[in-house]
Each structure stands twice: as structure tokens, then as C-alpha cells.
Design an enzyme around this catalytic site. Structure first.
Site, PDB file in Angstrom:
ATOM      1  N   GLU A  69      13.673   6.478 -14.785  1.00  0.00           N
ATOM      2  CA  GLU A  69      14.191   7.837 -14.543  1.00  0.00           C
ATOM      3  C   GLU A  69      14.636   7.991 -13.090  1.00  0.00           C
ATOM      4  O   GLU A  69      15.708   8.538 -12.806  1.00  0.00           O
ATOM      5  CB  GLU A  69      13.112   8.885 -14.881  1.00  0.00           C
ATOM      6  CG  GLU A  69      12.807   9.013 -16.363  1.00  0.00           C
ATOM      7  CD  GLU A  69      12.050   7.818 -16.937  1.00  0.00           C
ATOM      8  OE1 GLU A  69      11.345   7.129 -16.176  1.00  0.00           O
ATOM      9  OE2 GLU A  69      12.179   7.561 -18.144  1.00  0.00           O
ATOM     10  N   GLY A  94       0.815  -1.218   0.000  1.00  0.00           N
ATOM     11  CA  GLY A  94       0.000   0.000   0.000  1.00  0.00           C
ATOM     12  C   GLY A  94       0.843   1.260   0.000  1.00  0.00           C
ATOM     13  O   GLY A  94       0.880   1.977   1.005  1.00  0.00           O
ATOM     14  N   GLU A 139      17.572 -10.218  -0.927  1.00  0.00           N
ATOM     15  CA  GLU A 139      18.346 -10.373  -2.168  1.00  0.00           C
ATOM     16  C   GLU A 139      17.715  -9.503  -3.258  1.00  0.00           C
ATOM     17  O   GLU A 139      16.582  -9.711  -3.655  1.00  0.00           O
ATOM     18  CB  GLU A 139      18.318 -11.853  -2.572  1.00  0.00           C
ATOM     19  CG  GLU A 139      19.512 -12.314  -3.365  1.00  0.00           C
ATOM     20  CD  GLU A 139      19.467 -11.916  -4.830  1.00  0.00           C
ATOM     21  OE1 GLU A 139      20.526 -11.504  -5.326  1.00  0.00           O
ATOM     22  OE2 GLU A 139      18.408 -12.011  -5.451  1.00  0.00           O
TER      23      GLU A 139
END
Lengths: 399, 372
Positions: free
Chosen positions: A382, A133, A250
Site C-alpha cells: 500500500e 532498528g 542497487e
């Protein structure tokens, strides 16, 4: 320097491999197209994931890398990498990464003893399914801009607001929620983490259909949802710091490279077995070059993932943080190239999904549509590039 | 798995870096580029004294028997400094050819001289059609009594202008590609340095009735290609190491510049356009260096690298070009000048792409290795 796996690690790989080879024979036909859609879209697909999750839980494989005190085996991260490689190669389900990979470490770092005892074992046993959430309509890449409110009233927090892009929200029974507990706060201060049961009154899940009509993500609405204060994880108003601390699982991104290699192998088989204009597709120099380039990307990407795993294991977290962003951006953009080349090599068949005519079970067409999302979710390309420049090269942060 | 270098390797790297920083700053590199000999004899002697040339030769030939990864470290550091020397042609290419294919006599007489910095060598493989393939080696070697006679032109031979001896690949009728040890100043040999992007010692060699005694064949008639193939993966790794060093230096140099250069009242490194280029550059370096280390380790362990070696050179070729091209762009106008150092690396990226196979060649070879 030594890239070799130990005998024990190779044996472990073999054990994982044998398990998944056997289990994947029972995959429903919905599974063959691959991707997140296979897992979340149909009831059959999700049921396959769910039963696999319980089997993995029974074997203790979901929590291998967790500390022993929380029911894990303290397995080194390299073993987790091996698991992730085999799991990815078989395109297998059964791992709820939101629960196992994200919320469980959060609990281990910031949860109370009561919470750890109550919440960790069901995750380890594969009995619960989490969703995340975090994102909101006005808080995507700029997550700190989130506005969902959790206001303390007696023993409860009253939550109001909207979450979005909630992957698997319609399948999850739990959410870990990031909400604003200090109404006067801005940005990353004043946020808290909650463990939320998805069946609480006032929670409504509405599908966001993907461009191919697949149901993966959702809007989740909170209207006066009462969450008991015992579900607050970590300190009130310090959820951002806790979120940042729990990145120790990981995160080399090895899975995508391994899965990509399998796709390339299938593509090469196809190109060798099929002719176009009287010539084997595999003899076309342009096709050969494109496939060679993909293979190179997958090779170097997988090796970078090994480096990330190694640095993470020895605590070189700064390199690992920057390089994990590198692996994410490189992996998702490469995956897009794999989809492009696959649909090109298949020619007009590249557009087919569920069809007796579809080569490679229609994976190419599904992948072509889904791959663009991978450049956006879990930190857009980005944002990742900004992080690489700031953390990896020390360039001044963009204000 | 252990992906760290050993302490000794870290020390070796440090000592090479310190030596080169002191001996060969970029100003000296530019002077060497403009000199006829293209390298500095005094530096060469010192390098030999430091043991760089004998490093991986077996002990019986005057070497230290070090693993190839140690040579890789030296080459990486040389790459960072854009250091010009005949190390690659002499120690790497010709040293490996002799090790892999030379007779005991040849090895015993030549390798210790290379190790001592007393012998420069050049490999003359390519010809006028600029092919990297076996089929591209067509210069005839005609048997005549107890010797062969070489006639023809060899192209793109590195450091032939300063070499004492050449290893020449030529074709013996009915036997195939054969390697010959030839005195570089033998009668009938004319060596001309060619002007190249790399401003390096890339040479044309014309052979006119050059006599070579039969005992100066390396490895026997028809064995030439097999020997070159044995040299190939190790030499690719070491050239790639030099290129990866250049990538690192370019990334660092450019990041420094982007932090210092102020435009619109801010360091240009704070602009996202620049940050995203630089993120790609770092990614190019990290994928290249880690893959280099892995493939080097595989070769050291004697593993098959028939796919990996082509993937490595193609990837490093492309990344070195990309990184240096963006490096020039981020430096702006000064990046294009002779005075500034960026151009050294931009030019080397192209020059080194041609060494042991350009990208096109390696893509095609990789497709073969993938069984396509």
C-alpha cells in the site's frame, strides 16, 4: 538501445557463478527449504551464512560497488546487478544487506572520518552482522511516528524504548538505530542514527515467531542503554534526511525475479516428470497457462529491474525511486503467485516441508507461508503504491 | 548495456508526435472511424513524404535500411494518438511478407510503391474458424494450367476494403500453405467491411473462382507458413508498440483528469483508491514498454525470441485492457461517452488483442516454448 552485457561483464558473471556453484555444495540441509528462515532460524543455517560472508569479504565482493576511498572498487551498478542475479540464482547467503546495502552507504554519506575508518572495513570483510532498528509497535508504515528516545547525558546518549520486527536481531552483533533525540520533536524531525553494539547492557532481544514457528524477527527492548556519543552517525536530529539520502545502492529488485525463474524451471521439471489421473501434469491446459503467466511476470519484472539499474546508474533517481517501488510491489505480489501456483501444481504434496515426500525440498510450502510477509516488510504494498502515484505520476499526496 | 534511445531516435519520435498532433487530433480520429475508408489519403501521402513507409526497407528497394526499433518508435507514437491508417497492414505485415519471402521482381516492383505511399495492401490469413494456427488455413488454391483458382472466405483481413493488392494464404494440395499476390479488385472478389469494436477496416473477403497467375505466388508453393512465421515476431513487436503507446496516453490522460476532477472538495487523485489503481496502471505501462524495447532489441540483433515474443504479446494484451478499463473507471461517466477520448483506447485494447494472437493463444504457445 542495447541490452547486451560486455565480455568483461559476462566473464564476471561466470566467475561469480563458479564460486557459488562450488560453495553451495556445502549447504547444510536446513538451507534447502530456502527463504530467510534458512539463514536466521537454525545455528547451522546462520553459520553457513556467516562463513560465506567472510569468504565474500575476502574476495572483496561485498564492497565492490563502494568508492575506492572506502575500500571498494568503484564497480558500476550494473556489476552489482550481475552479482545479485547470480547470488539469487544460487539461493546463496553471505550478504548482510543491512550492513552492506543500508548502513554502509549511510556511513559514507554522513559518517565522520573516524567512523568510516572504524566501521566500514569490518562490514567489507564480512566480520559483522547488522540489524535494522527502525520499526516500532506504533511506527510501521508510518515510520516517522517512532518514539524510542535517545537523551544526551555527558558523553553518552541514554536510550529507552522498543524496536520490533527486527529481522535477524538475535543473530546480529550491531544495529543501526533510528531514535528520537529531540524530545520535543514530532514526525520526521528530531531523529538521529546510531551505531549500536547489541551486547550493550540494557538491550534485550525477544523472538517473534513466524506463523510456521520460524525465528526470523524479534522485539528489541532498550532500557537505559548507554551509547557513546561517538556512535552518533550524521548530525543530531537530522537522521531522517540522511536515511533518505542513502538509497544509492542497487535496488532494482532483480534478485527476486531471477530466483523466481529458477523456481519455475524446477516446477516445470516436476510437472513434466509426474502424472496425475494418468496424465502428465504438464499437459493440463490450466497448469500450462498458469506457469506461462508466471514466466511472463518474471520476464517483464527482470527487464524493469534492468531499467531501474540503468536509470540509477545515470542518476535518473526520480524514475528509479518510483520504479523501485514498482519493482518491489510487483515482485512481492508475483512471488506470492509463484507460491500459489507451486503448491497447486504439487497437489497435496504442496503442504509438505521437512519430509522425504516433499518435492523441491519443501520449498513450496515454506514459500507459501513466507511470501505474505514480503508484501508487508520494507514498505508495504500500500505504501509502495502511494509512492508510485505521488512520485511516478505526480498525484497529490495523501494527508 | 545502454538503455537510452539515440538522439536521432528521440528526434524521430518528436517529429512523428508533432505531425500526428497537428494532422490527427482525436476529433479527426473519430471522423475517420465513422468514414467508409477509415483513413485519410492526404495524411497517408504526407506520411510517405516524411519517409515513414520506406524506413526499414533495404536501400535497394527504395528504403532507408533503418533498424526495426525506429519503426517501433513510429508505431508507439501512432498508438498514443489512436491513429487510424493502413500502416500496419501495408507497411508492416505485407511489407515484411514481401521482404521475407518475395522474389526479386516482386520486391523491386512492390516495395518502392509501398515506400512511396502509392500501394495499399492487406494480408488475408484467417478463416471462419478464427484460428491463428497453420491448421486454420484451409481455403483451397487449385492449380489450373498457368494459374491457380481461389475459392472460399477469408476473415478479419485488415484494410482489405481500401487495399490495392492482397496477400492471400491458401492451401495447395500436396504442397501446403501458399501465399498469393492478388489484385484486390480482381473478378470474383467481394470485400465487406465488418462492424467491429475497433471501428476499423476489418474485412470479410469472399473469393469466387479467382484466378491468380503462378508467378504471383510469394516464395513458392508450400512456403507460406514459413514466411508468415518470419513476419510474425517483427509484426508482433510493432503492434505491441502501438498498444504500448496507447497505454502511455491512457495513463497520462487519466492522471491529468485525476488531478483536475474535484469531488468532496479534493482532486480525486488524492484518494488512495484512485492512487492505487493508477500505480497499477503505471506498473503495467513500465513493464510493457521496457519489455517491448528489450524484445525489439533482441529481434534487431537476430536473437531467438521464441519464448519472448509470446510473453510480450500476452503481457501487452492484458496490460492494455487493464489500463484502459481502469482509465474509464477513473474518468467516471464521461469516460464512457463517445465525446470523450477514453473510449477510443478502451476499444482499441480489445481490437488489438486479436491482432496476431489473443492472450489465450500466446499463453499456450509460450507453454510450448517452455518445453512443457
Amino acid at each position: 538501445m542495447d541490452f547486451e552485457f560486455t565480455k568483461e561483464q559476462e566473464a564476471l558473471r561466470e566467475e561469480f557463478d563458479e564460486f557459488f556453484r562450488k560453495e553451495m555444495k556445502h549447504a547444510p540441509k536446513e538451507w534447502a527449504e530456502g527463504g530467510l528462515e534458512a539463514m536466521y532460524h537454525t545455528d547451522e543455517g546462520f553459520a553457513f551464512h556467516d562463513q560465506m560472508k567472510k569468504k565474500l569479504g575476502k574476495k572483496g565482493w561485498l564492497s565492490r560497488a563502494w568508492p575506492k576511498e572506502y575500500g571498494g572498487q568503484d564497480a558500476p551498478l550494473i556489476e552489482q546487478l550481475i552479482f545479485n542475479e547470480v547470488h539469487a540464482f544460487h539461493r546463496a547467503p553471505g550478504v548482510d544487506n543491512f550492513g552492506v546495502g543500508m548502513f554502509a552507504p549511510t556511513l559514507m554519506v554522513g559518517g565522520t572520518e573516524e567512523q568510516k575508518k572504524r566501521l566500514l572495513p569490518p562490514i567489507a570483510r564480512g566480520e559483522v552482522q547488522y540489524c535494522q532498528g527502525w520499526s516500532e509497535p506504533d511506527a510501521g508504515s508510518d515510520l516517522a511516528n517512532l518514539s524510542t528516545q535517545a537523551v544526551r547525558e555527558g558523553d553518552y546518549y541514554i536510550v529507552n524504548g522498543q524496536k520490533t520486527w527486527t529481522t535477524g536481531g538475535h543473530r546480529a552483533d550491531h544495529m543501526f538505530l533510528l531514535a528520537r533525540t529531540d524530545p520535543n520533536s514530532t514526525r520526521s524531525r528530531g531523529l538521529s542514527i546510531f551505531n549500536v553494539k547489541m551486547d550493550l547492557p540494557g538491550i534485550e532481544v525477544r523472538p517473534i515467531l513466524y506463523m510456521d514457528k520460524g525465528h526470523i524477527t524479534n522485539d528489541v527492548y532498550f532500557k537505559d542503554v548507554k551509547i557513546h556519543a561517538s556512535e552518533l552517525v550524521g548530525k543530531e536530529n537530522e537522521g531522517w534526511e540522511l536515511t533518505r539520502q542513502t538509497m544509492n545502492f542497487e535496488r532494482s529488485g532483480v534478485a527476486g525475479f531471477v530466483e523466481g525463474k529458477r523456481t519455475i524451471a524446477e516446477l516445470i521439471d516436476y510437472a513434466k516428470a509426474h502424472k496425475r489421473n494418468g496424465k502428465k501434469i504438464s499437459e493440463d491446459p490450466v497448469t500450462r497457462q498458469k506457469i506461462a503467466k508466471l514466466f511472463i511476470g518474471l520476464e517483464v519484472g527482470q527487464t524493469l529491474a534492468y531499467r531501474i539499474n540503468w536509470e540509477q546508474q545515470k542518476g535518473g533517481l526520480i524514475f528509479a525511486a518510483s520504479a523501485a517501488s514498482e519493482s518491489k510491489v510487483f515482485g512481492s505480489e508475483l512471488s506470492q503467485q509463484v507460491a500459489n501456483v507451486s503448491t497447486e501444481v504439487l497437489g497435496m504434496y504442496g503442504q509438505l516441508e521437512n519430509s522425504k515426500w516433499a518435492p523441491m525440498d519443501g520449498k513450496a510450502a515454506t514459500h507459501y507461508q513466507f511470501c505474505v510477509a514480503a508484501n508487508i516488510f520494507a514498505g508495504s504494498s500500500e505504501v509502495q503504491r502511494n509512492l508510485i502515484a505521488w512520485v511516478g505520476l505526480g498525484l497529490p499526496r495523501t494527508k | 548495456m545502454n538503455l537510452d534511445f539515440t538522439k536521432e531516435q528521440d528526434m524521430l519520435r518528436k517529429s512523428v508526435a508533432e505531425f500526428l498532433a497537428k494532422e490527427c487530433p482525436f476529433e479527426t480520429v473519430k471522423e475517420l472511424e465513422e468514414s467508409e475508408e477509415g483513413y485519410n489519403k492526404k495524411q497517408w501521402k504526407k506520411m510517405a513524404e516524411l519517409g515513414w513507409m520506406e524506413l526499414y526497407f533495404p536501400e535497394e528497394y527504395g528504403g532507408m535500411g533503418d533498424p526495426i526499433m525506429n519503426v517501433m518508435i513510429i508505431m508507439e507514437e501512432m498508438g498514443k494518438k489512436a491513429f487510424p491508417s493502413p500502416y500496419f497492414s501495408t507497411v508492416v505485415q505485407c511489407g515484411l511478407v514481401l521482404l521475407e519471402g518475395g522474389s526479386e521482381d516482386q520486391k523491386k516492383s512492390l516495395l518502392p510503391k509501398i515506400a512511396g505511399g502509392k500501394l495499399l495492401m492487406s494480408l488475408a490469413q484467417y478463416e471462419e474458424d478464427a484460428s491463428y494456427e497453420q491448421a486454420g488455413i484451409n481455403m483451397p488454391a487449385e492449380p489450373a494450367g498457368d494459374h491457380y483458382v481461389l475459392n472460399g472466405t477469408k476473415m478479419f483481413a485488415l484494410d482489405a476494403n481500401v487495399a490495392d493488392k492482397l496477400i492471400v494464404a491458401a492451401r495447395v494440395k500436396d504442397s501446403g500453405v501458399t501465399l498469393f499476390l492478388v489484385d484486390a479488385k480482381a473478378p470474383g472478389i467481394t470485400t465487406t467491411k465488418m462492424p467491429t469494436i475497433g471501428m476499423d477496416n476489418t474485412c470479410e473477403i469472399i473469393f469466387k473462382n479467382v484466378k491468380v497467375p503462378k508467378e504471383d505466388v510469394v516464395g513458392g508453393p508450400g512456403k507460406g507458413w514459413e514466411i508468415l512465421q518470419k513476419m510474425f515476431p517483427k509484426a508482433v513487436i510493432l503492434k505491441c508498440a502501438e498498444m504500448v503507446g496507447g497505454c502511455r496516453e491512457t495513463v497520462d490522460m487519466t492522471a491529468d483528469y485525476a488531478k483536475k476532477r474535484i469531488q468532496y472538495g479534493k482532486p480525486i487523485g488524492s484518494f488512495q483508491a484512485i492512487q492505487h489503481y493508477m500505480a497499477n496502471m503505471l506498473l503495467g505501462y513500465d513493464t510493457s514498454s521496457n519489455y517491448l524495447y528489450k524484445v525489439c532489441w533482441m529481434v534487431q540483433e537476430g536473437m531467438d525470441v521464441s519464448k519472448e515474443i509470446h510473453a510480450l504479446k500476452a503481457h501487452v494484451n492484458e496490460q492494455y485492457k487493464y489500463i484502459t478499463e481502469r482509465g474509464v473507471q477513473i474518468h467516471g461517466g464521461v469516460g464512457t461517452t463517445r465525446e470523450f477520448n477514453m473510449g477510443l483506447f478502451y476499444r482499441r485494447a480489445k481490437a488489438y488483442e486479436y491482432v496476431l494472437g489473443d492472450t489465450q493463444y500466446h499463453y499456450e504457445k509460450l507453454a510450448d516454448a517452455l518445453n512443457m
